[in-house]
Design a protein around this motif. Sequence first.
Motif, PDB file in Angstrom:
ATOM      1  N   ILE A  10     -48.945 -54.966 -84.744  1.00  0.00           N
ATOM      2  CA  ILE A  10     -48.165 -54.059 -83.899  1.00  0.00           C
ATOM      3  C   ILE A  10     -47.696 -54.852 -82.690  1.00  0.00           C
ATOM      4  CG2 ILE A  10     -48.285 -52.046 -82.376  1.00  0.00           C
ATOM      5  CD1 ILE A  10     -50.173 -50.744 -84.377  1.00  0.00           C
ATOM      6  N   GLU A  11     -46.424 -54.715 -82.369  1.00  0.00           N
ATOM      7  CA  GLU A  11     -45.818 -55.397 -81.225  1.00  0.00           C
ATOM      8  C   GLU A  11     -45.496 -54.375 -80.149  1.00  0.00           C
ATOM      9  OE1 GLU A  11     -41.599 -57.746 -80.448  1.00  0.00           O
ATOM     10  OE2 GLU A  11     -42.485 -57.798 -82.444  1.00  0.00           O
ATOM     11  N   ILE A  12     -45.696 -54.740 -78.891  1.00  0.00           N
ATOM     12  CA  ILE A  12     -45.399 -53.855 -77.754  1.00  0.00           C
ATOM     13  C   ILE A  12     -44.326 -54.518 -76.911  1.00  0.00           C
ATOM     14  CG2 ILE A  12     -46.335 -52.642 -75.758  1.00  0.00           C
ATOM     15  CD1 ILE A  12     -49.156 -53.181 -77.021  1.00  0.00           C
ATOM     16  N   ARG A  13     -43.220 -53.799 -76.688  1.00  0.00           N
ATOM     17  CA  ARG A  13     -42.113 -54.351 -75.907  1.00  0.00           C
ATOM     18  C   ARG A  13     -41.688 -53.364 -74.829  1.00  0.00           C
ATOM     19  NH1 ARG A  13     -38.585 -57.438 -79.323  1.00  0.00           N
ATOM     20  NH2 ARG A  13     -37.209 -57.546 -77.526  1.00  0.00           N
ATOM     21  N   PRO A  14     -41.625 -53.811 -73.576  1.00  0.00           N
ATOM     22  CA  PRO A  14     -41.143 -52.927 -72.516  1.00  0.00           C
ATOM     23  C   PRO A  14     -39.646 -52.676 -72.650  1.00  0.00           C
ATOM     24  CG  PRO A  14     -41.802 -55.065 -71.610  1.00  0.00           C
ATOM     25  CD  PRO A  14     -42.052 -55.115 -73.081  1.00  0.00           C
ATOM     26  N   LEU A  15     -39.228 -51.476 -72.295  1.00  0.00           N
ATOM     27  CA  LEU A  15     -37.817 -51.133 -72.268  1.00  0.00           C
ATOM     28  C   LEU A  15     -37.253 -51.478 -70.895  1.00  0.00           C
ATOM     29  CD1 LEU A  15     -38.913 -49.358 -74.667  1.00  0.00           C
ATOM     30  CD2 LEU A  15     -37.096 -47.779 -74.090  1.00  0.00           C
ATOM     31  N   TYR A  16     -35.978 -51.800 -70.855  1.00  0.00           N
ATOM     32  CA  TYR A  16     -35.319 -51.991 -69.565  1.00  0.00           C
ATOM     33  C   TYR A  16     -35.251 -50.665 -68.840  1.00  0.00           C
ATOM     34  CZ  TYR A  16     -33.609 -56.731 -70.391  1.00  0.00           C
ATOM     35  OH  TYR A  16     -33.517 -58.079 -70.594  1.00  0.00           O
ATOM     36  N   GLU A  17     -35.474 -50.716 -67.557  1.00  0.00           N
ATOM     37  CA  GLU A  17     -35.281 -49.579 -66.675  1.00  0.00           C
ATOM     38  C   GLU A  17     -34.009 -49.837 -65.864  1.00  0.00           C
ATOM     39  OE1 GLU A  17     -37.034 -46.956 -67.071  1.00  0.00           O
ATOM     40  OE2 GLU A  17     -38.777 -47.757 -68.131  1.00  0.00           O
ATOM     41  N   LEU A  18     -33.418 -48.806 -65.303  1.00  0.00           N
ATOM     42  CA  LEU A  18     -32.191 -48.953 -64.532  1.00  0.00           C
ATOM     43  C   LEU A  18     -32.365 -49.982 -63.415  1.00  0.00           C
ATOM     44  CD1 LEU A  18     -29.278 -48.133 -64.086  1.00  0.00           C
ATOM     45  CD2 LEU A  18     -30.101 -46.227 -62.678  1.00  0.00           C
ATOM     46  N   ALA A  19     -33.516 -49.977 -62.760  1.00  0.00           N
ATOM     47  CA  ALA A  19     -33.774 -50.923 -61.674  1.00  0.00           C
ATOM     48  C   ALA A  19     -33.694 -52.369 -62.160  1.00  0.00           C
ATOM     49  CB  ALA A  19     -35.142 -50.655 -61.044  1.00  0.00           C
ATOM     50  N   ASP A  20     -34.145 -52.629 -63.401  1.00  0.00           N
ATOM     51  CA  ASP A  20     -34.066 -53.961 -63.968  1.00  0.00           C
ATOM     52  C   ASP A  20     -32.614 -54.427 -64.075  1.00  0.00           C
ATOM     53  OD1 ASP A  20     -36.874 -54.006 -64.443  1.00  0.00           O
ATOM     54  OD2 ASP A  20     -36.570 -53.018 -66.387  1.00  0.00           O
ATOM     55  N   LEU A  21     -31.739 -53.524 -64.467  1.00  0.00           N
ATOM     56  CA  LEU A  21     -30.345 -53.864 -64.703  1.00  0.00           C
ATOM     57  C   LEU A  21     -29.537 -53.917 -63.421  1.00  0.00           C
ATOM     58  CD1 LEU A  21     -29.863 -51.608 -67.826  1.00  0.00           C
ATOM     59  CD2 LEU A  21     -30.431 -54.040 -67.774  1.00  0.00           C
ATOM     60  N   MET A  22     -29.994 -53.207 -62.400  1.00  0.00           N
ATOM     61  CA  MET A  22     -29.265 -53.165 -61.139  1.00  0.00           C
ATOM     62  C   MET A  22     -29.751 -54.229 -60.155  1.00  0.00           C
ATOM     63  SD  MET A  22     -27.137 -50.867 -61.860  1.00  0.00           S
ATOM     64  CE  MET A  22     -26.323 -50.613 -60.311  1.00  0.00           C
ATOM     65  N   GLY A  23     -30.768 -55.007 -60.560  1.00  0.00           N
ATOM     66  CA  GLY A  23     -31.287 -56.063 -59.685  1.00  0.00           C
ATOM     67  C   GLY A  23     -32.204 -55.558 -58.595  1.00  0.00           C
ATOM     68  N   GLU A  24     -32.657 -54.315 -58.719  1.00  0.00           N
ATOM     69  CA  GLU A  24     -33.576 -53.761 -57.733  1.00  0.00           C
ATOM     70  C   GLU A  24     -34.992 -54.215 -58.060  1.00  0.00           C
ATOM     71  OE1 GLU A  24     -33.043 -49.525 -57.712  1.00  0.00           O
ATOM     72  OE2 GLU A  24     -30.883 -49.735 -57.798  1.00  0.00           O
TER      73      GLU A  24
END
Length: 126
Positions: free
Chosen positions: A110-124
Motif C-alpha cells: 500500500i502506498e500513501i501519497r499526500p494530495l496538493y492543497e491550495l496553499a501548496d499551489l499558491m506558494g503559501e
Amino acid sequence: MRVMVIVKATADSEKGFVRSPDTMALMEAMGKFNEELQKAGILRDGDGLKPTSEGRRVAFEGAGRTVRQGPFAPAGEQIAGFWLWDVKDMDEAVAWVKRCPNPMPGPSEIEIRPLYELADLMGESD
C-alpha cells in the motif's frame, strides 16, 4: 492533510474478483476496517478497481491521442484500489495503514501519497 492511500495490484488482483470463502472473509475484514475509518472521521472515499484488462490508457502527444487497451504490466506497478483520507499527518496515515488487513491473498503493498492543497499551489506556507 488529505492523502490517497493506494492499494497496489498483484497477479491475483489482475485476475479479477473470484468469489471464494477466502475472498469473502477478506471483504468482510476490509468492510470492518472501512467502518473504523468512517467512525474515526478519516475516510472520505474509496473503492476497488477492476483489472487493467478492462481499462484503457490514452497517450497524449501534441494534438494526437492514442488509445491503448489493457492489460497493463507489471501488475505491481498498477492500482487495484484506493482510499481518500483526511488525517492529521503522514504518521497518522501510516498508523492506519498498519492496522489494515492485508488487501490481497498473498504479499501486497500500500502506498500513501499526500494530495496538493491550495496553499501548496499558491506558494503559501503553513
